[in-house]
Design a protein around this motif. Sequence first.
Motif, PDB file in Angstrom:
ATOM      1  N   ALA A 154      -0.725 -57.488  20.353  1.00 52.55           N
ATOM      2  CA  ALA A 154       0.155 -56.369  20.704  1.00 52.55           C
ATOM      3  C   ALA A 154       1.189 -56.742  21.741  1.00 52.55           C
ATOM      4  O   ALA A 154       2.041 -55.917  22.074  1.00 52.55           O
ATOM      5  N   LEU A 155       1.170 -57.951  22.248  1.00 49.05           N
ATOM      6  CA  LEU A 155       2.073 -58.360  23.313  1.00 49.05           C
ATOM      7  C   LEU A 155       3.431 -58.737  22.747  1.00 49.05           C
ATOM      8  O   LEU A 155       3.522 -59.420  21.727  1.00 49.05           O
ATOM      9  N   ARG A 156       4.498 -58.292  23.413  1.00 47.69           N
ATOM     10  CA  ARG A 156       5.870 -58.601  23.015  1.00 47.69           C
ATOM     11  C   ARG A 156       6.669 -58.998  24.257  1.00 47.69           C
ATOM     12  O   ARG A 156       6.456 -58.454  25.346  1.00 47.69           O
ATOM     13  N   PHE A 157       7.602 -59.949  24.067  1.00 46.91           N
ATOM     14  CA  PHE A 157       8.470 -60.391  25.147  1.00 46.91           C
ATOM     15  C   PHE A 157       9.918 -60.274  24.695  1.00 46.91           C
ATOM     16  O   PHE A 157      10.239 -60.547  23.532  1.00 46.91           O
ATOM     17  N   VAL A 158      10.792 -59.887  25.609  1.00 43.82           N
ATOM     18  CA  VAL A 158      12.235 -59.851  25.372  1.00 43.82           C
ATOM     19  C   VAL A 158      12.885 -60.796  26.370  1.00 43.82           C
ATOM     20  O   VAL A 158      12.713 -60.648  27.587  1.00 43.82           O
ATOM     21  N   VAL A 192       5.265 -52.924  29.960  1.00 43.01           N
ATOM     22  CA  VAL A 192       4.178 -53.386  30.826  1.00 43.01           C
ATOM     23  C   VAL A 192       4.825 -53.927  32.087  1.00 43.01           C
ATOM     24  O   VAL A 192       5.349 -55.048  32.108  1.00 43.01           O
ATOM     25  N   ALA A 193       4.829 -53.109  33.127  1.00 41.26           N
ATOM     26  CA  ALA A 193       5.485 -53.514  34.372  1.00 41.26           C
ATOM     27  C   ALA A 193       4.704 -54.598  35.100  1.00 41.26           C
ATOM     28  O   ALA A 193       5.291 -55.473  35.742  1.00 41.26           O
ATOM     29  N   ASP A 194       3.360 -54.561  35.015  1.00 43.45           N
ATOM     30  CA  ASP A 194       2.512 -55.554  35.681  1.00 43.45           C
ATOM     31  C   ASP A 194       1.571 -56.148  34.641  1.00 43.45           C
ATOM     32  O   ASP A 194       0.482 -55.619  34.392  1.00 43.45           O
ATOM     33  N   PRO A 195       1.960 -57.259  33.997  1.00 40.61           N
ATOM     34  CA  PRO A 195       1.117 -57.826  32.931  1.00 40.61           C
ATOM     35  C   PRO A 195       0.012 -58.732  33.424  1.00 40.61           C
ATOM     36  O   PRO A 195      -0.501 -59.542  32.657  1.00 40.61           O
ATOM     37  N   SER A 196      -0.354 -58.641  34.685  1.00 39.80           N
ATOM     38  CA  SER A 196      -1.344 -59.571  35.234  1.00 39.80           C
ATOM     39  C   SER A 196      -2.710 -59.417  34.578  1.00 39.80           C
ATOM     40  O   SER A 196      -3.460 -60.382  34.472  1.00 39.80           O
ATOM     41  N   GLY A 197      -3.058 -58.209  34.137  1.00 41.79           N
ATOM     42  CA  GLY A 197      -4.372 -58.012  33.552  1.00 41.79           C
ATOM     43  C   GLY A 197      -4.466 -58.344  32.075  1.00 41.79           C
ATOM     44  O   GLY A 197      -5.559 -58.314  31.510  1.00 41.79           O
ATOM     45  N   LEU A 198      -3.326 -58.666  31.430  1.00 43.49           N
ATOM     46  CA  LEU A 198      -3.354 -58.935  29.995  1.00 43.49           C
ATOM     47  C   LEU A 198      -3.892 -60.317  29.664  1.00 43.49           C
ATOM     48  O   LEU A 198      -4.384 -60.539  28.560  1.00 43.49           O
ATOM     49  N   THR A 206      19.975 -64.857  32.943  1.00 45.35           N
ATOM     50  CA  THR A 206      19.188 -65.109  31.737  1.00 45.35           C
ATOM     51  C   THR A 206      17.775 -65.572  32.061  1.00 45.35           C
ATOM     52  O   THR A 206      17.082 -66.084  31.186  1.00 45.35           O
ATOM     53  N   ASP A 207      17.348 -65.376  33.320  1.00 44.69           N
ATOM     54  CA  ASP A 207      16.013 -65.817  33.736  1.00 44.69           C
ATOM     55  C   ASP A 207      14.979 -64.705  33.689  1.00 44.69           C
ATOM     56  O   ASP A 207      13.801 -64.960  33.946  1.00 44.69           O
ATOM     57  N   GLU A 208      15.401 -63.483  33.402  1.00 49.71           N
ATOM     58  CA  GLU A 208      14.462 -62.369  33.395  1.00 49.71           C
ATOM     59  C   GLU A 208      13.751 -62.261  32.047  1.00 49.71           C
ATOM     60  O   GLU A 208      14.304 -62.607  31.002  1.00 49.71           O
ATOM     61  N   VAL A 209      12.532 -61.761  32.080  1.00 50.13           N
ATOM     62  CA  VAL A 209      11.706 -61.571  30.890  1.00 50.13           C
ATOM     63  C   VAL A 209      11.122 -60.167  30.932  1.00 50.13           C
ATOM     64  O   VAL A 209      10.579 -59.749  31.952  1.00 50.13           O
ATOM     65  N   GLY A 210      11.254 -59.447  29.823  1.00 49.69           N
ATOM     66  CA  GLY A 210      10.666 -58.116  29.706  1.00 49.69           C
ATOM     67  C   GLY A 210       9.379 -58.167  28.902  1.00 49.69           C
ATOM     68  O   GLY A 210       9.309 -58.834  27.870  1.00 49.69           O
ATOM     69  N   CYS A 211       8.362 -57.467  29.356  1.00 45.56           N
ATOM     70  CA  CYS A 211       7.050 -57.483  28.726  1.00 45.56           C
ATOM     71  C   CYS A 211       6.749 -56.102  28.154  1.00 45.56           C
ATOM     72  O   CYS A 211       6.891 -55.089  28.853  1.00 45.56           O
ATOM     73  N   PHE A 212       6.345 -56.072  26.877  1.00 47.83           N
ATOM     74  CA  PHE A 212       6.033 -54.826  26.191  1.00 47.83           C
ATOM     75  C   PHE A 212       4.699 -54.971  25.463  1.00 47.83           C
ATOM     76  O   PHE A 212       4.209 -56.084  25.236  1.00 47.83           O
ATOM     77  N   GLU A 213       4.169 -53.820  25.065  1.00 47.06           N
ATOM     78  CA  GLU A 213       2.926 -53.787  24.312  1.00 47.06           C
ATOM     79  C   GLU A 213       3.069 -52.782  23.178  1.00 47.06           C
ATOM     80  O   GLU A 213       3.469 -51.630  23.396  1.00 47.06           O
ATOM     81  N   MET A 214       2.768 -53.225  21.954  1.00 42.33           N
ATOM     82  CA  MET A 214       2.833 -52.354  20.789  1.00 42.33           C
ATOM     83  C   MET A 214       1.560 -51.511  20.712  1.00 42.33           C
ATOM     84  O   MET A 214       0.450 -52.041  20.730  1.00 42.33           O
ATOM     85  N   THR A 215       1.743 -50.197  20.641  1.00 38.98           N
ATOM     86  CA  THR A 215       0.628 -49.268  20.557  1.00 38.98           C
ATOM     87  C   THR A 215       0.781 -48.408  19.303  1.00 38.98           C
ATOM     88  O   THR A 215       1.773 -48.505  18.581  1.00 38.98           O
ATOM     89  N   GLY A 216      -0.182 -47.564  19.059  1.00 35.85           N
ATOM     90  CA  GLY A 216      -0.095 -46.683  17.912  1.00 35.85           C
ATOM     91  C   GLY A 216       0.993 -45.641  18.041  1.00 35.85           C
ATOM     92  O   GLY A 216       1.456 -45.084  17.037  1.00 35.85           O
ATOM     93  N   ASP A 217       1.425 -45.358  19.271  1.00 36.24           N
ATOM     94  CA  ASP A 217       2.473 -44.370  19.516  1.00 36.24           C
ATOM     95  C   ASP A 217       3.833 -45.005  19.731  1.00 36.24           C
ATOM     96  O   ASP A 217       4.762 -44.354  20.221  1.00 36.24           O
ATOM     97  N   GLY A 218       3.975 -46.281  19.407  1.00 41.63           N
ATOM     98  CA  GLY A 218       5.261 -46.951  19.592  1.00 41.63           C
ATOM     99  C   GLY A 218       5.116 -48.164  20.478  1.00 41.63           C
ATOM    100  O   GLY A 218       4.104 -48.860  20.463  1.00 41.63           O
ATOM    101  N   ILE A 219       6.125 -48.402  21.275  1.00 38.67           N
ATOM    102  CA  ILE A 219       6.145 -49.559  22.163  1.00 38.67           C
ATOM    103  C   ILE A 219       6.152 -49.075  23.603  1.00 38.67           C
ATOM    104  O   ILE A 219       6.846 -48.119  23.952  1.00 38.67           O
ATOM    105  N   ALA A 220       5.346 -49.708  24.432  1.00 38.06           N
ATOM    106  CA  ALA A 220       5.203 -49.319  25.831  1.00 38.06           C
ATOM    107  C   ALA A 220       5.514 -50.515  26.708  1.00 38.06           C
ATOM    108  O   ALA A 220       5.107 -51.645  26.410  1.00 38.06           O
TER     109      ALA A 220
END
Length: 454
Positions: A244-248, A274-280, A258-272
């Motif tokens: 479910a992990l996605r990166f932009v 992840v401001a703090d992905p340390s626990g993933l 161009t050094d920034e990375v966005g972290c997202f997670e695909m869920t059943g309700d869409g895409i959410a």
Amino acid sequence: MAKVQSNFRCSECGWTTLKWAGRCGECQAWGTVVDVMDAAPSRFVRPATVSEARAARPITAISADEVAHWPSGIGEFDRVLGGGIVPGATILLSGEPGVGKSTLLLEVASKAAAGGMRVLYVTAEESVSQVRLRAQRTGALQPELFLAAETDLATILGHIDQVQPHLLIVDSVQTVSSSLTDGLAGGPAQVREVASTLIRVSKDRNLPVLLVGHVTKDGSIAGPRLLEHLVDVVCQFEGDRQTALRFVRAHKNRFGSTDEVGCFEMTGDGIAEVADPSGLFLSRGTGALFGPVSGTCVTVAADGRRALPVEVQALIVKTSAPNPRRVTNGVDSSRVAMLLAVLERRAGMKLSEHDVYVSTVGGIRLTEPGADLAIALAIASAYSNKAFPPTLVAVGEISLAGEIRPVSQAKQRIAEARRLGFTTVIDADLGHLREAMRKAFASAVVEQADVPAF
């Protein structure tokens, strides 16, 4: 009469040659050099009269006001864009099929429409009913969000004149065609015409445009390379369908870094987001049930400006096969093979008699050399059947001589480790792999050999 000569031109980058070639000499693409007929110009271009408004001015007389960003409502997406969407900017978002590009942009459209902006979402691959069902599932139904299912460029321009949007989304640029250009939709000529027209409309109307781009088998953006040069921002949406992990990531950004990375997670309700992905990428539940487990070590990887804690796991199994197995998941197999050779030569571990399995937690892939020390310590922990304490973190690159070399953004990595509660840091200050192993094993405990029966 103008002299006509037969030239060969690359349909990807525009490189020309007098003889046909199977491979372009500029972009190195195969099968893109085609025969074209070019007529030499019969007269020179006359200079045009420049109006006072378009007259050249000294650079010191031009205002240096910063480009204003307006937030899209998704913090992780704004992080990659450099603070938000710039009016008049053209943003290209590419990614593999099914990774979630349309879901992310529909979420962006919903947030913008909820903020009072009029958004036009042009879908060239789906019907409006399909997009409406997805919007209902993800909670993106907004009265200021307009949908249109069109593949003709002229009709899309008519929708823009009729709706007068503040944000335009086209999904995707490879499926839109223009009647003024020959060729099928997705061809180099059609992609150039569609992209240049939409960019011209974006600049004239100060209208931000989000384009969805397809990718080829090797992961690059489909179509001519000119497409990436025309747009202002090129973002890559990455992720594995099995997780479910996605990166932009931004490969090009005229308005930010161009050094920034966005972290997202695909869920059943869409895409959410992840401001703090340390626990993933950490697993903490095993030790509470079975006690400490050997073969695990935590490192802090640097992805752009972001520090991500990642747990590396290793498993060592003795084998009698002449060729032991080396299985990796999430790490470079050649890098692991080199670390196994260093451990056997510099640390005296007989790993040539064992099968070695190395993997990361959470599906993330480690490609930087800063994870060498954590991989080596995880293998050493599995080999000796001793578990490290959960407060230990290792960051460093290992050379063939067994030396630990410093890595980039070391202070930021250690600060992130301290914030997450890691108290024992093993890095390049120890100098050699043997010293790092001596410090790591000083507080290690022997793993329980038997698994409790249920």
